[in-house]
Design a protein around this motif. Structure first.
Motif, PDB file in Angstrom:
ATOM      1  N   ASP A  44       0.830  -1.210   0.000  1.00 34.05           N
ATOM      2  CA  ASP A  44       0.000   0.000   0.000  1.00 34.05           C
ATOM      3  C   ASP A  44       0.862   1.256   0.000  1.00 34.05           C
ATOM      4  OD1 ASP A  44      -2.312  -1.555   0.136  1.00 34.05           O
ATOM      5  OD2 ASP A  44      -2.385  -1.499   2.323  1.00 34.05           O
ATOM      6  N   VAL A  45       1.872   1.253   0.867  1.00 26.40           N
ATOM      7  CA  VAL A  45       2.749   2.426   0.987  1.00 26.40           C
ATOM      8  C   VAL A  45       3.588   2.601  -0.272  1.00 26.40           C
ATOM      9  CG1 VAL A  45       4.582   3.514   2.339  1.00 26.40           C
ATOM     10  CG2 VAL A  45       2.822   2.184   3.500  1.00 26.40           C
ATOM     11  N   GLN A  46       4.071   1.491  -0.834  1.00 30.08           N
ATOM     12  CA  GLN A  46       4.886   1.559  -2.048  1.00 30.08           C
ATOM     13  C   GLN A  46       4.093   2.151  -3.211  1.00 30.08           C
ATOM     14  OE1 GLN A  46       8.420   0.131  -2.433  1.00 30.08           O
ATOM     15  NE2 GLN A  46       8.066   1.822  -3.852  1.00 30.08           N
ATOM     16  N   THR A  47       2.855   1.694  -3.374  1.00 26.31           N
ATOM     17  CA  THR A  47       1.994   2.204  -4.447  1.00 26.31           C
ATOM     18  C   THR A  47       1.759   3.702  -4.284  1.00 26.31           C
ATOM     19  OG1 THR A  47       0.874   0.073  -4.641  1.00 26.31           O
ATOM     20  CG2 THR A  47      -0.261   1.987  -5.560  1.00 26.31           C
ATOM     21  N   TRP A  48       1.495   4.119  -3.050  1.00 18.56           N
ATOM     22  CA  TRP A  48       1.269   5.533  -2.744  1.00 18.56           C
ATOM     23  C   TRP A  48       2.512   6.367  -3.031  1.00 18.56           C
ATOM     24  CZ3 TRP A  48       3.497   7.841   1.857  1.00 18.56           C
ATOM     25  CH2 TRP A  48       3.079   9.161   2.089  1.00 18.56           C
ATOM     26  N   ALA A  49       3.681   5.872  -2.587  1.00 22.16           N
ATOM     27  CA  ALA A  49       4.933   6.608  -2.773  1.00 22.16           C
ATOM     28  C   ALA A  49       5.268   6.752  -4.255  1.00 22.16           C
ATOM     29  CB  ALA A  49       6.071   5.899  -2.034  1.00 22.16           C
ATOM     30  N   ASP A  50       5.057   5.691  -5.015  1.00 24.51           N
ATOM     31  CA  ASP A  50       5.348   5.736  -6.451  1.00 24.51           C
ATOM     32  C   ASP A  50       4.469   6.764  -7.160  1.00 24.51           C
ATOM     33  OD1 ASP A  50       7.272   3.790  -6.159  1.00 24.51           O
ATOM     34  OD2 ASP A  50       5.969   2.134  -6.769  1.00 24.51           O
ATOM     35  N   LYS A  51       3.203   6.871  -6.753  1.00 27.62           N
ATOM     36  CA  LYS A  51       2.303   7.856  -7.350  1.00 27.62           C
ATOM     37  C   LYS A  51       2.716   9.273  -6.968  1.00 27.62           C
ATOM     38  CE  LYS A  51      -1.840   4.990  -7.882  1.00 27.62           C
ATOM     39  NZ  LYS A  51      -3.247   4.785  -7.455  1.00 27.62           N
ATOM     40  N   LEU A  52       3.145   9.455  -5.711  1.00 25.17           N
ATOM     41  CA  LEU A  52       3.607  10.779  -5.279  1.00 25.17           C
ATOM     42  C   LEU A  52       4.757  11.275  -6.150  1.00 25.17           C
ATOM     43  CD1 LEU A  52       3.737  10.754  -1.361  1.00 25.17           C
ATOM     44  CD2 LEU A  52       2.169  12.033  -2.819  1.00 25.17           C
ATOM     45  N   ALA A  53       5.647  10.351  -6.495  1.00 23.45           N
ATOM     46  CA  ALA A  53       6.840  10.718  -7.264  1.00 23.45           C
ATOM     47  C   ALA A  53       6.503  11.181  -8.671  1.00 23.45           C
ATOM     48  CB  ALA A  53       7.803   9.533  -7.319  1.00 23.45           C
ATOM     49  N   THR A  54       5.311  10.853  -9.153  1.00 22.76           N
ATOM     50  CA  THR A  54       4.895  11.317 -10.475  1.00 22.76           C
ATOM     51  C   THR A  54       4.213  12.668 -10.420  1.00 22.76           C
ATOM     52  OG1 THR A  54       2.697  10.268 -10.415  1.00 22.76           O
ATOM     53  CG2 THR A  54       4.552   8.916 -11.176  1.00 22.76           C
ATOM     54  N   LYS A  55       3.898  13.128  -9.206  1.00 23.46           N
ATOM     55  CA  LYS A  55       3.152  14.375  -9.052  1.00 23.46           C
ATOM     56  C   LYS A  55       3.956  15.494  -8.397  1.00 23.46           C
ATOM     57  CE  LYS A  55      -1.218  11.862  -8.412  1.00 23.46           C
ATOM     58  NZ  LYS A  55      -2.336  11.611  -7.466  1.00 23.46           N
ATOM     59  N   LEU A  56       4.876  15.125  -7.494  1.00 22.67           N
ATOM     60  CA  LEU A  56       5.563  16.129  -6.683  1.00 22.67           C
ATOM     61  C   LEU A  56       7.059  16.125  -6.925  1.00 22.67           C
ATOM     62  CD1 LEU A  56       3.862  15.501  -3.213  1.00 22.67           C
ATOM     63  CD2 LEU A  56       3.188  17.156  -4.942  1.00 22.67           C
ATOM     64  N   VAL A  57       7.658  17.315  -6.839  1.00 18.91           N
ATOM     65  CA  VAL A  57       9.117  17.405  -6.833  1.00 18.91           C
ATOM     66  C   VAL A  57       9.641  16.944  -5.470  1.00 18.91           C
ATOM     67  CG1 VAL A  57      11.081  18.971  -6.923  1.00 18.91           C
ATOM     68  CG2 VAL A  57       9.211  19.228  -8.562  1.00 18.91           C
ATOM     69  N   LYS A  58       9.025  17.456  -4.407  1.00 18.88           N
ATOM     70  CA  LYS A  58       9.436  17.082  -3.052  1.00 18.88           C
ATOM     71  C   LYS A  58       8.562  15.937  -2.542  1.00 18.88           C
ATOM     72  CE  LYS A  58      11.352  21.515  -1.564  1.00 18.88           C
ATOM     73  NZ  LYS A  58      11.326  22.551  -0.494  1.00 18.88           N
ATOM     74  N   PHE A  59       8.554  14.831  -3.283  1.00 17.64           N
ATOM     75  CA  PHE A  59       7.702  13.703  -2.882  1.00 17.64           C
ATOM     76  C   PHE A  59       8.201  13.025  -1.615  1.00 17.64           C
ATOM     77  CE2 PHE A  59      10.857  11.999  -5.852  1.00 17.64           C
ATOM     78  CZ  PHE A  59      11.327  10.879  -5.169  1.00 17.64           C
ATOM     79  N   ASN A  60       9.463  13.263  -1.261  1.00 16.14           N
ATOM     80  CA  ASN A  60      10.008  12.657  -0.045  1.00 16.14           C
ATOM     81  C   ASN A  60       9.325  13.179   1.222  1.00 16.14           C
ATOM     82  OD1 ASN A  60      11.844  11.115  -1.425  1.00 16.14           O
ATOM     83  ND2 ASN A  60      13.559  12.492  -1.099  1.00 16.14           N
ATOM     84  N   ASP A  61       8.887  14.440   1.193  1.00 16.52           N
ATOM     85  CA  ASP A  61       8.383  15.069   2.414  1.00 16.52           C
ATOM     86  C   ASP A  61       7.194  14.317   3.030  1.00 16.52           C
ATOM     87  OD1 ASP A  61      10.380  16.879   2.098  1.00 16.52           O
ATOM     88  OD2 ASP A  61       9.095  18.573   1.567  1.00 16.52           O
ATOM     89  N   PRO A  62       6.100  14.066   2.289  1.00 15.71           N
ATOM     90  CA  PRO A  62       4.994  13.319   2.902  1.00 15.71           C
ATOM     91  C   PRO A  62       5.363  11.894   3.284  1.00 15.71           C
ATOM     92  CG  PRO A  62       4.569  13.726   0.569  1.00 15.71           C
ATOM     93  CD  PRO A  62       5.753  14.540   0.937  1.00 15.71           C
ATOM     94  N   ILE A  63       6.304  11.285   2.559  1.00 15.19           N
ATOM     95  CA  ILE A  63       6.746   9.927   2.913  1.00 15.19           C
ATOM     96  C   ILE A  63       7.442   9.946   4.266  1.00 15.19           C
ATOM     97  CG2 ILE A  63       8.262   8.009   2.263  1.00 15.19           C
ATOM     98  CD1 ILE A  63       7.779   8.779  -0.669  1.00 15.19           C
TER      99      ILE A  63
END
Length: 375
Positions: free
Chosen positions: A119-138
């Motif tokens: 679940d977390v992996q799927t969410w993180a992968d989607k974040l990386a397609t939308k955000l530059v700073k996708f690390n922050d919410p992770i």
């Protein structure tokens, strides 16, 4: 069909008629002398139930964590109340926004122990397609779990098991695409002066000193030393809770600094000061003498571009800081440590990245010159 050895695992049926498996287990007495028992149900197969049973069977009573104790929403409430006392209000506000926008809609109502690594992996992968700073919410979600483990709400942290995305579909703009040449900067500033004296002064200040957007907005006239020709940088503007403007210490210790006022900037500041009809100690202020919002420079920038030649490249507000550094490096013999001091970089690598950009531009220029030489 092989014989099922574990008689503690029972089969039952849902109202729909579907088969499920469950078990009850006694784990012993914990250190407080309290009996620890649990019931697990809802397994779709005997094998799945047996795997969970065997895993629980090796747990000590003190290590046991009940299922479905707390949701992500509930944990956020507990975690954030403590977290916000340890950071600047603007930082806490950014974290709250990250949670509200990127975590809550996906995981908010889910129990923490029911969220899988997948679940977390799927969410993180989607974040990386939308955000530059996708690390922050992770990282925020990871912090929830670390806190929950300490509070004995969950036994493990699924965020630690994911493979962090390494790419994003929205990469940061390259430095070379976000700087002006000297000629482009002069064109921009000429248009800005005709557009609005306050906007012109602001962008002249950024491009002459390399200040950050919020550092320039926080300046008062007391920070300007016309005798020694320096500007004192010891504060910045930020957005706190309820979108209130906050005056706070700069980004890092190295951001507290003094920068020189160039000969060309002095008359601009004096002209601007003499033109001010409203008395305020703040350089850039509202009609009531209050600090401007952080969105105001973007409005000025758009206003300048609306009046600029169509062929003038558009850069971001941060691009004027890059422009200052790039021109400083390319047109002088300045050393990296001096640039680091002027920009208030916390580490030299940030400065060297700009040096690398300038050197790459020099290499391209050298190739073009050699091709023109055509020996």
């Amino acid at each position: 069909m092989p014989k099922r050895k574990n008689t503690s695992i029972k089969e039952y049926k849902l109202k729909s008629g579907a088969k499920r498996y469950m078990f009850k287990m006694y784990l012993g007495l914990n250190s407080k002398g309290k009996k620890v028992e649990t019931t697990r149900r809802g397994f779709k197969s005997y094998a799945e139930a047996e795997e969970a049973y065997n895993q629980l069977n090796i747990e000590k009573a003190d290590d046991f964590v009940k299922q479905k104790q707390i949701t992500i929403d509930e944990m956020y409430g507990l975690w954030f109340n403590r977290y916000k006392t340890t950071v600047k209000e603007s930082t806490a506000n950014k974290t709250a926004i990250n949670y509200r926008v990127h975590i809550k809609p996906i995981f908010g109502r889910q129990y923490m122990d029911q969220i899988s690594v997948k679940d977390v992996q799927t969410w993180a992968d989607k974040l990386a397609t939308k955000l530059v700073k996708f690390n922050d919410p992770i990282f925020v979600l990871r912090s929830f779990y670390e806190y929950a483990i300490r509070m004995n709400y969950v036994a493990s942290n699924p965020v630690n098991s994911i493979i962090m995305p390494s790419k994003t579909s929205r990469p940061r703009r390259d430095i070379e695409d976000n700087v002006y040449t000297r000629q482009e900067l002069e064109t921009f500033l000429k248009v800005a002066k005709n557009y609005n004296l306050r906007a012109y002064t602001y962008f002249k200040l950024l491009s002459s000193t390399g200040l950050r957007k919020s550092e320039a907005l926080a300046l008062t006239w007391d920070d300007i030393d016309f005798i020694n020709n320096t500007i004192n940088i010891d504060k910045t503007l930020a957005v706190g809770f309820d979108n209130k403007i906050q005056v706070q210490t700069p980004k890092s210790k190295s951001s507290v600094r003094q920068v020189p006022i160039t000969k060309n900037l002095i008359p601009v500041l004096n002209e601007y000061k003499n033109s001010e009809k409203i008395l305020s100690n703040k350089l850039f202020h509202t009609r009531k003498g209050q600090y401007l919002s952080l969105s105001k420079p973007a409005q000025w920038l758009q206003g300048v571009y609306d009046n600029a030649p169509k062929n003038l490249k558009h850069i971001t507000i941060h691009g004027f800081r890059h422009t200052f550094a790039t021109l400083l490096i390319s047109e002088t013999n300045v050393k990296p440590k001096t640039v680091q001091m002027l920009l208030g970089h916390s580490n030299i690598q940030m400065t060297l990245n700009i040096y690398t950009h300038v050197n790459e531009q020099n290499k391209k220029e050298a190739v073009n010159v050699l091709n023109e030489l055509n020996i």
